[in-house]
Design a protein around this motif. Structure first.
Motif, PDB file in Angstrom:
ATOM      1  N   SER A   7      93.466  15.859  62.674  1.00 41.73           N
ATOM      2  CA  SER A   7      93.560  17.157  62.014  1.00 41.73           C
ATOM      3  C   SER A   7      93.744  16.886  60.523  1.00 41.73           C
ATOM      4  O   SER A   7      94.565  16.048  60.148  1.00 41.73           O
ATOM      5  CB  SER A   7      94.751  17.953  62.552  1.00 41.73           C
ATOM      6  OG  SER A   7      94.590  18.196  63.930  1.00 41.73           O
ATOM      7  N   TYR A   8      92.993  17.606  59.695  1.00 42.93           N
ATOM      8  CA  TYR A   8      92.980  17.350  58.261  1.00 42.93           C
ATOM      9  C   TYR A   8      93.105  18.655  57.489  1.00 42.93           C
ATOM     10  O   TYR A   8      92.702  19.708  57.964  1.00 42.93           O
ATOM     11  CB  TYR A   8      91.668  16.671  57.844  1.00 42.93           C
ATOM     12  CG  TYR A   8      91.406  15.378  58.558  1.00 42.93           C
ATOM     13  CD1 TYR A   8      91.882  14.171  58.056  1.00 42.93           C
ATOM     14  CD2 TYR A   8      90.688  15.348  59.751  1.00 42.93           C
ATOM     15  CE1 TYR A   8      91.646  12.975  58.710  1.00 42.93           C
ATOM     16  CE2 TYR A   8      90.451  14.158  60.416  1.00 42.93           C
ATOM     17  CZ  TYR A   8      90.931  12.979  59.891  1.00 42.93           C
ATOM     18  OH  TYR A   8      90.687  11.800  60.552  1.00 42.93           O
ATOM     19  N   ARG A   9      93.645  18.543  56.278  1.00 43.69           N
ATOM     20  CA  ARG A   9      93.718  19.670  55.358  1.00 43.69           C
ATOM     21  C   ARG A   9      92.997  19.273  54.076  1.00 43.69           C
ATOM     22  O   ARG A   9      93.228  18.185  53.548  1.00 43.69           O
ATOM     23  CB  ARG A   9      95.170  20.022  55.063  1.00 43.69           C
ATOM     24  CG  ARG A   9      95.326  21.336  54.360  1.00 43.69           C
ATOM     25  CD  ARG A   9      96.731  21.839  54.463  1.00 43.69           C
ATOM     26  NE  ARG A   9      96.830  23.136  53.823  1.00 43.69           N
ATOM     27  CZ  ARG A   9      97.953  23.768  53.650  1.00 43.69           C
ATOM     28  NH1 ARG A   9      99.081  23.232  54.069  1.00 43.69           N
ATOM     29  NH2 ARG A   9      97.971  24.920  53.048  1.00 43.69           N
ATOM     30  N   MET A  29      91.403  23.795  56.880  1.00 46.00           N
ATOM     31  CA  MET A  29      91.703  22.696  57.796  1.00 46.00           C
ATOM     32  C   MET A  29      90.454  22.326  58.570  1.00 46.00           C
ATOM     33  O   MET A  29      89.577  23.163  58.799  1.00 46.00           O
ATOM     34  CB  MET A  29      92.827  23.071  58.758  1.00 46.00           C
ATOM     35  CG  MET A  29      94.154  23.276  58.081  1.00 46.00           C
ATOM     36  SD  MET A  29      95.510  23.354  59.264  1.00 46.00           S
ATOM     37  CE  MET A  29      95.559  21.664  59.807  1.00 46.00           C
ATOM     38  N   ASN A  40      86.577  24.187  61.835  1.00 53.10           N
ATOM     39  CA  ASN A  40      86.980  24.359  60.451  1.00 53.10           C
ATOM     40  C   ASN A  40      87.724  25.687  60.395  1.00 53.10           C
ATOM     41  O   ASN A  40      87.219  26.702  60.902  1.00 53.10           O
ATOM     42  CB  ASN A  40      85.778  24.389  59.508  1.00 53.10           C
ATOM     43  CG  ASN A  40      85.075  23.053  59.435  1.00 53.10           C
ATOM     44  OD1 ASN A  40      85.609  22.024  59.837  1.00 53.10           O
ATOM     45  ND2 ASN A  40      83.861  23.061  58.912  1.00 53.10           N
ATOM     46  N   TRP A 113      89.909  15.073  52.372  1.00 50.40           N
ATOM     47  CA  TRP A 113      90.786  15.681  53.376  1.00 50.40           C
ATOM     48  C   TRP A 113      91.978  14.757  53.609  1.00 50.40           C
ATOM     49  O   TRP A 113      91.820  13.542  53.690  1.00 50.40           O
ATOM     50  CB  TRP A 113      90.029  15.877  54.689  1.00 50.40           C
ATOM     51  CG  TRP A 113      88.882  16.828  54.593  1.00 50.40           C
ATOM     52  CD1 TRP A 113      87.629  16.560  54.125  1.00 50.40           C
ATOM     53  CD2 TRP A 113      88.886  18.206  54.948  1.00 50.40           C
ATOM     54  NE1 TRP A 113      86.851  17.692  54.182  1.00 50.40           N
ATOM     55  CE2 TRP A 113      87.583  18.712  54.679  1.00 50.40           C
ATOM     56  CE3 TRP A 113      89.843  19.054  55.483  1.00 50.40           C
ATOM     57  CZ2 TRP A 113      87.244  20.033  54.929  1.00 50.40           C
ATOM     58  CZ3 TRP A 113      89.493  20.374  55.725  1.00 50.40           C
ATOM     59  CH2 TRP A 113      88.207  20.854  55.457  1.00 50.40           C
ATOM     60  N   VAL A 116      96.799  15.591  58.659  1.00 49.16           N
ATOM     61  CA  VAL A 116      98.040  16.300  58.969  1.00 49.16           C
ATOM     62  C   VAL A 116      98.784  15.432  59.975  1.00 49.16           C
ATOM     63  O   VAL A 116      98.256  15.133  61.049  1.00 49.16           O
ATOM     64  CB  VAL A 116      97.754  17.702  59.556  1.00 49.16           C
ATOM     65  CG1 VAL A 116      99.049  18.394  59.950  1.00 49.16           C
ATOM     66  CG2 VAL A 116      96.961  18.532  58.559  1.00 49.16           C
TER      67      VAL A 116
END
Length: 131
Positions: A7-9, A29, A40, A113, A116
């Motif tokens: 999971s990325y922000r 995200m 997304n 990114w 998380v």
């Protein structure tokens, strides 16, 4: 094979007088799940809702590429039903750089990114054992 699962922000560059001063997390995200689905998401802070802006499946094709099969995109509707090839590179353990070329656009896009991370939390004991 370096896995993109996570999971990325998104990070946004902050500039002052044409000089990069900092990066800060955006309201976007990206989730690349281990079951090969991707989402997304836009986090709308003001009205306390979140919107899935794109979704589909993905396949990692090499150490530096993966392909998103886009089922639905509300931010780029022309991508709905398309396959999108993305190049990726881990800048560090938790920073992922993605680059891609959108159809009909003259310049490639590049995004950074940040992963998380879930801290290692000790699960509280809900019902203490009495022996």
């Amino acid at each position: 094979l370096a896995s993109v699962v996570g999971s990325y922000r998104a990070l946004i560059d902050a500039y002052y007088n044409n000089t990069l001063t900092s990066d800060f997390a955006s309201k976007y995200m990206k989730i690349l799940s281990s079951d090969k689905n991707f989402f997304n998401i836009h986090l709308a802070i003001t009205d306390e809702r979140a919107v899935i802006t794109a979704m589909g499946t993905y396949a990692q094709t090499s150490d530096c590429t993966y392909v998103e099969k886009i089922f639905k995109s509300i931010t780029d509707p022309e991508l709905t039903g398309a396959d999108s090839k993305l190049k990726f590179e881990f800048i560090s353990e938790n920073l992922l750089q993605i680059s891609y070329q959108l159809p009909g656009r003259p310049l490639p896009s590049k995004e950074i990114w940040v992963r998380v991370i879930q801290p290692n939390l000790k699960q509280p004991e809900l019902f203490p054992q009495t022996l």
